[in-house]
Write an enzyme that holds these catalytic residues in place. Structure first.
Site, PDB file in Angstrom:
ATOM      1  N   GLY A 216       0.814  -1.210   0.000  1.00 13.26           N
ATOM      2  CA  GLY A 216       0.000   0.000   0.000  1.00 13.26           C
ATOM      3  C   GLY A 216       0.848   1.261   0.000  1.00 13.26           C
ATOM      4  O   GLY A 216       2.085   1.198   0.040  1.00 13.26           O
TER       5      GLY A 216
ATOM      6  N   HIS B 127     -20.039  -4.888 -35.123  1.00 20.15           N
ATOM      7  CA  HIS B 127     -19.752  -6.322 -35.124  1.00 20.15           C
ATOM      8  C   HIS B 127     -18.625  -6.630 -36.093  1.00 20.15           C
ATOM      9  O   HIS B 127     -18.646  -6.123 -37.206  1.00 20.15           O
ATOM     10  CB  HIS B 127     -20.994  -7.109 -35.546  1.00 20.15           C
ATOM     11  CG  HIS B 127     -20.719  -8.580 -35.699  1.00 20.15           C
ATOM     12  ND1 HIS B 127     -20.619  -9.424 -34.613  1.00 20.15           N
ATOM     13  CD2 HIS B 127     -20.477  -9.347 -36.810  1.00 20.15           C
ATOM     14  CE1 HIS B 127     -20.352 -10.650 -35.051  1.00 20.15           C
ATOM     15  NE2 HIS B 127     -20.261 -10.618 -36.371  1.00 20.15           N
TER      16      HIS B 127
ATOM     17  N   ASP C   8      -3.442  11.845  -3.985  1.00 17.65           N
ATOM     18  CA  ASP C   8      -3.138  10.792  -3.008  1.00 17.65           C
ATOM     19  C   ASP C   8      -3.002  11.325  -1.583  1.00 17.65           C
ATOM     20  O   ASP C   8      -2.962  10.545  -0.639  1.00 17.65           O
ATOM     21  CB  ASP C   8      -1.830  10.077  -3.386  1.00 17.65           C
ATOM     22  CG  ASP C   8      -1.996   9.092  -4.539  1.00 17.65           C
ATOM     23  OD1 ASP C   8      -3.075   9.081  -5.163  1.00 17.65           O
ATOM     24  OD2 ASP C   8      -1.042   8.349  -4.823  1.00 17.65           O
TER      25      ASP C   8
HETATM   26  P1  FAD Z   1       2.195  12.098  -7.015  1.00 20.39           P
HETATM   27  O1  FAD Z   1       2.101  11.559  -8.375  1.00 20.39           O
HETATM   28  O2  FAD Z   1       2.779  11.223  -5.950  1.00 20.39           O
HETATM   29  O3  FAD Z   1       3.034  13.440  -7.116  1.00 20.39           O
HETATM   30  C1  FAD Z   1       3.395  14.205  -6.016  1.00 20.39           C
HETATM   31  C2  FAD Z   1       4.694  14.932  -6.303  1.00 20.39           C
HETATM   32  O4  FAD Z   1       4.897  15.879  -5.264  1.00 20.39           O
HETATM   33  C3  FAD Z   1       5.927  14.040  -6.297  1.00 20.39           C
HETATM   34  O5  FAD Z   1       6.606  14.116  -7.520  1.00 20.39           O
HETATM   35  C4  FAD Z   1       6.782  14.572  -5.149  1.00 20.39           C
HETATM   36  O6  FAD Z   1       8.166  14.609  -5.463  1.00 20.39           O
HETATM   37  C5  FAD Z   1       6.269  15.990  -5.005  1.00 20.39           C
HETATM   38  N1  FAD Z   1       6.428  16.526  -3.653  1.00 20.39           N
HETATM   39  C6  FAD Z   1       6.071  15.929  -2.482  1.00 20.39           C
HETATM   40  N2  FAD Z   1       6.308  16.743  -1.441  1.00 20.39           N
HETATM   41  C7  FAD Z   1       6.821  17.883  -1.971  1.00 20.39           C
HETATM   42  C8  FAD Z   1       7.272  19.105  -1.400  1.00 20.39           C
HETATM   43  N3  FAD Z   1       7.192  19.321  -0.078  1.00 20.39           N
HETATM   44  N4  FAD Z   1       7.770  20.044  -2.227  1.00 20.39           N
HETATM   45  C9  FAD Z   1       7.817  19.832  -3.578  1.00 20.39           C
HETATM   46  N5  FAD Z   1       7.416  18.711  -4.162  1.00 20.39           N
HETATM   47  C10 FAD Z   1       6.909  17.739  -3.374  1.00 20.39           C
HETATM   48  N6  FAD Z   1      -2.765   5.196 -10.770  1.00 20.39           N
HETATM   49  C11 FAD Z   1      -3.594   5.064 -11.819  1.00 20.39           C
HETATM   50  O7  FAD Z   1      -4.585   5.798 -11.897  1.00 20.39           O
HETATM   51  N7  FAD Z   1      -3.351   4.155 -12.818  1.00 20.39           N
HETATM   52  C12 FAD Z   1      -2.289   3.323 -12.783  1.00 20.39           C
HETATM   53  O8  FAD Z   1      -2.095   2.514 -13.679  1.00 20.39           O
HETATM   54  C13 FAD Z   1      -1.396   3.425 -11.688  1.00 20.39           C
HETATM   55  N8  FAD Z   1      -0.314   2.629 -11.615  1.00 20.39           N
HETATM   56  C14 FAD Z   1       0.566   2.781 -10.578  1.00 20.39           C
HETATM   57  C15 FAD Z   1       1.677   1.957 -10.543  1.00 20.39           C
HETATM   58  C16 FAD Z   1       2.596   2.084  -9.522  1.00 20.39           C
HETATM   59  C17 FAD Z   1       3.818   1.196  -9.498  1.00 20.39           C
HETATM   60  C18 FAD Z   1       2.402   3.084  -8.514  1.00 20.39           C
HETATM   61  C19 FAD Z   1       3.406   3.273  -7.423  1.00 20.39           C
HETATM   62  C20 FAD Z   1       1.285   3.910  -8.547  1.00 20.39           C
HETATM   63  C21 FAD Z   1       0.351   3.757  -9.576  1.00 20.39           C
HETATM   64  N9  FAD Z   1      -0.797   4.536  -9.638  1.00 20.39           N
HETATM   65  C22 FAD Z   1      -1.665   4.385 -10.687  1.00 20.39           C
HETATM   66  C23 FAD Z   1      -1.125   5.549  -8.603  1.00 20.39           C
HETATM   67  C24 FAD Z   1      -0.743   6.955  -9.104  1.00 20.39           C
HETATM   68  O9  FAD Z   1       0.625   6.986  -9.392  1.00 20.39           O
HETATM   69  C25 FAD Z   1      -1.084   7.981  -8.041  1.00 20.39           C
HETATM   70  O10 FAD Z   1      -2.437   7.863  -7.677  1.00 20.39           O
HETATM   71  C26 FAD Z   1      -0.857   9.394  -8.584  1.00 20.39           C
HETATM   72  O11 FAD Z   1       0.480   9.565  -8.960  1.00 20.39           O
HETATM   73  C27 FAD Z   1      -1.228  10.435  -7.521  1.00 20.39           C
HETATM   74  O12 FAD Z   1      -0.992  11.705  -8.036  1.00 20.39           O
HETATM   75  P2  FAD Z   1      -0.635  12.935  -7.100  1.00 20.39           P
HETATM   76  O13 FAD Z   1      -0.489  14.090  -8.018  1.00 20.39           O
HETATM   77  O14 FAD Z   1      -1.578  13.013  -5.974  1.00 20.39           O
HETATM   78  O15 FAD Z   1       0.791  12.571  -6.439  1.00 20.39           O
HETATM   79  P1  AMP Z   2      -2.947  -2.234  -1.835  1.00 18.92           P
HETATM   80  O1  AMP Z   2      -3.133  -1.324  -0.659  1.00 18.92           O
HETATM   81  O2  AMP Z   2      -4.161  -2.402  -2.711  1.00 18.92           O
HETATM   82  O3  AMP Z   2      -1.710  -1.905  -2.635  1.00 18.92           O
HETATM   83  O4  AMP Z   2      -2.702  -3.685  -1.251  1.00 18.92           O
HETATM   84  C1  AMP Z   2      -1.705  -4.008  -0.322  1.00 18.92           C
HETATM   85  C2  AMP Z   2      -1.984  -5.395   0.224  1.00 18.92           C
HETATM   86  O5  AMP Z   2      -0.897  -5.806   1.071  1.00 18.92           O
HETATM   87  C3  AMP Z   2      -3.243  -5.479   1.100  1.00 18.92           C
HETATM   88  O6  AMP Z   2      -4.127  -6.386   0.500  1.00 18.92           O
HETATM   89  C4  AMP Z   2      -2.739  -5.983   2.452  1.00 18.92           C
HETATM   90  O7  AMP Z   2      -3.615  -6.919   3.030  1.00 18.92           O
HETATM   91  C5  AMP Z   2      -1.410  -6.661   2.095  1.00 18.92           C
HETATM   92  N1  AMP Z   2      -0.468  -6.759   3.233  1.00 18.92           N
HETATM   93  C6  AMP Z   2      -0.125  -5.788   4.121  1.00 18.92           C
HETATM   94  N2  AMP Z   2       0.788  -6.246   5.044  1.00 18.92           N
HETATM   95  C7  AMP Z   2       1.034  -7.563   4.732  1.00 18.92           C
HETATM   96  C8  AMP Z   2       1.881  -8.606   5.289  1.00 18.92           C
HETATM   97  N3  AMP Z   2       2.662  -8.411   6.353  1.00 18.92           N
HETATM   98  N4  AMP Z   2       1.874  -9.831   4.691  1.00 18.92           N
HETATM   99  C9  AMP Z   2       1.100 -10.046   3.592  1.00 18.92           C
HETATM  100  N5  AMP Z   2       0.287  -9.110   3.029  1.00 18.92           N
HETATM  101  C10 AMP Z   2       0.244  -7.890   3.571  1.00 18.92           C
END
Ligand code: FAD
Ligand code: AMP
Length: 480
Positions: A279, A452, A320
């Site tokens: 998570g 289709h 986020d």
């Molecule tokens: P972020 O993208 O986290 O951007 C925040 C930025 O703020 C960062 O670059 C950070 O450096 C900057 N920052 C933080 N604090 C400061 C500060 N004090 N000063 C200046 N800069 C700062 N979501 C989807 O919808 N589809 C997907 O397929 C998907 N795939 C994912 C795969 C992975 C492996 C991961 C990790 C996430 C994925 N997500 C996906 C989730 C998605 O990346 C996030 O929901 C999204 O990036 C959130 O956007 P945000 O703008 O809130 O924050």
């Molecule tokens: P997500 O938040 O969707 O990325 O999912 C993270 C998943 O990690 C959740 O389904 C949790 O139940 C699982 N998880 C968290 N801690 C543990 C742990 N110690 N061992 C196995 N699974 C875990």
């Protein structure tokens, strides 16, 4: 540099950069502070999503799927390839190029829209002042803003039982960078990220074991869909162990030993690499000074109302950092909403119609309520489920696994949810999004003409199936 702006956005991810561009479009003098340094040691916009999230993971999912098909299913089409080779270096380089092009594109958009990109760290102080510490080591500056938008995103959750060293034990960022395919790969967490990254390496040849503490597979997904997805992913080679809580890990020079407990007791597994995907949490470190006045909720998200206002007038938080699904498209739409709210326009994100997608193969996608949620609400409902096995286009493509399911209100016929596991689910789901946004009924979809042969015909048939009118599956009417 000016020390006064109409809007200062902290964070340049999908939430932050979109807010900044929309504010600039609306005529506001806007700055966006972003501190990220990318792999090439350069300041970069685009946040988690473009740099280490959505985009690089999808690049690897697409590449690894092509490799998997070459190795496993092209022969079914009569295409025999002798001696295919995996060039992992090129695959990773391709991903990096896509990331670089996209993040560079955001910098261009900032220029075109006259958004000032402040490269460094921002901190909110009292009175809508923002302290800016430049990346180049220059002096700290105080900026006065009319409006501040917090968009600092999230970071991976750490668990003490498996501390990330970015060598043998990695988080999602490290899992995008393995320089060779691990022979045995462990994944902690069967959430969206764990399943996607586990799939990438499984397709490239790793033996993958996914350890998930919770007993249910994808508990947020409609049960019928989750069950089918689990079956198909396991068939593909993912060893998914539910009810398996990791309790410890130990690393040697080349191996990670993981202990986990399930209903049968304690077990140990040895892996070449371990991905921790348990998570993400809101990234508030250093973002708020003591006197900023912004409150957090009980889960440490920044507390906001339905239009992303914090407790401090003129300060907003999105993406986020705040409640709701941690998804890029949710962050983006909140950014647009906040920019328009700043201009006193009435805009509202429809939080009930945000699609979720898991980009495994088959893909899983959903929008609206699951059957379990509707049942729980006590409202009378009906469902329509049609498998892709009944679809000519799916057969032609050799992609007959999975199904489309609609949940509709029994009395009003309104669509309450759409759920898909199967080919192109990430694209097909938007038919449900559009339908639900327009308040469509199952009958509305039943009366439309779908091309289709197309996968979309299964969407049409599933809508027909809600009222026992599907043509290409035999339906038995449920007893009332
Ligand atoms: P972020 O993208 O986290 O951007 C925040 C930025 O703020 C960062 O670059 C950070 O450096 C900057 N920052 C933080 N604090 C400061 C500060 N004090 N000063 C200046 N800069 C700062 N979501 C989807 O919808 N589809 C997907 O397929 C998907 N795939 C994912 C795969 C992975 C492996 C991961 C990790 C996430 C994925 N997500 C996906 C989730 C998605 O990346 C996030 O929901 C999204 O990036 C959130 O956007 P945000 O703008 O809130 O924050
Ligand atoms: P997500 O938040 O969707 O990325 O999912 C993270 C998943 O990690 C959740 O389904 C949790 O139940 C699982 N998880 C968290 N801690 C543990 C742990 N110690 N061992 C196995 N699974 C875990």
């Amino acid at each position: 540099m000016s020390d006064k702006f109409d809007v200062v956005v902290i964070g340049g991810g999908p939430g932050g950069y979109v807010t900044a561009i929309r504010c600039a479009q609306l005529g506001l003098n806007t700055a966006c502070i972003e501190k990220r340094i990318n792999k090439q040691d350069e300041p970069a916009l685009g946040g988690t999503c473009l740099n280490v999230g959505c985009i690089p993971s999808k690049a690897l999912l697409d590449s690894s799927w092509k490799y998997h098909e070459t190795e496993s299913s092209l022969a079914d089409h009569g295409i025999k390839i002798k001696g295919s080779d995996l060039d992992l270096g090129t695959m990773l380089q391709r991903k990096d190029t896509i990331v670089k092009n996209l993040t560079g594109g955001i910098a261009q958009l900032f220029k075109a829209n006259k958004v000032t990109w402040l490269q460094g760290t921002g901190q909110l102080k009292a009175g809508k002042q923002v302290e800016f510490q430049p990346l180049d080591g220059g002096e700290t500056q105080t900026i006065q803003a009319e409006h501040v938008v917090l968009a600092a995103g999230s970071v991976p959750v750490d668990i003490p039982v498996a501390p990330v060293d970015q060598n043998l034990i990695v988080d999602s960022t490290g899992a995008l960078e393995f320089d060779k395919v691990p022979k045995r790969l462990g994944v902690i967490g069967a959430g969206v990220i764990g399943l996607e990254l586990g799939s990438v390496w499984n397709r490239l040849g790793s033996e993958v074991v996914v350890l998930e503490a919770v007993d249910a597979f994808l508990p947020m997904v409609d049960k019928q869909i989750a069950k089918d997805a689990q079956k198909q992913l396991e068939k593909q080679g993912l060893d998914i162990r539910l009810g398996a809580r990791v309790t410890g890990s130990e690393t040697t020079k080349t191996k990670v030993k993981v202990t986990y407990s399930d209903k049968d007791g304690e077990h140990t597994e040895s892996f070449d690499k371990l991905i921790v995907a348990v998570g993400r949490r809101p990234y508030t470190e250093g973002l708020l000074s003591q006197d900023a006045g912004v409150s957090l909720d009980e889960r440490n998200f920044i507390y906001v109302d339905s239009q992303c206002r914090t407790d401090v007038p003129g300060v907003y938080a999105i993406g986020d950092l705040v409640r709701g699904p941690a998804l890029a498209h949710k962050a983006i739409e909140e950014g647009v909403m906040v920019a328009e709210v700043i201009m006193d326009e009435h805009t509202q994100v429809n939080y009930d119609v945000i699609p979720g997608v898991i980009y495994t193969h088959p893909e899983v996608a959903w929008v609206g309520k699951t059957e379990e949620e509707v049942k729980e609400s006590g409202d009378a409902y009906k469902t329509g489920v049609v498998p892709f096995a009944a679809n000519g286009r799916a057969m032609a493509a050799g992609e007959t696994g999975g199904m489309v399911k609609f949940v509709a209100d029994e009395k009003t016929d309104r669509i309450l949810g759409m759920h898909i596991v199967g080919p192109q689910a990430s694209e097909l789901i938007h038919q449900g999004v559009v339908a639900m946004e327009f308040g469509a009924t199952a009958e509305d979809l039943q009366m439309m003409v779908f091309g289709h042969p197309s996968l979309s015909e299964t969407v049409h048939e599933a809508a027909l199936a809600v009222d026992y009118k599907a043509i290409h599956v035999a339906q038995r009417r449920r007893k009332k």
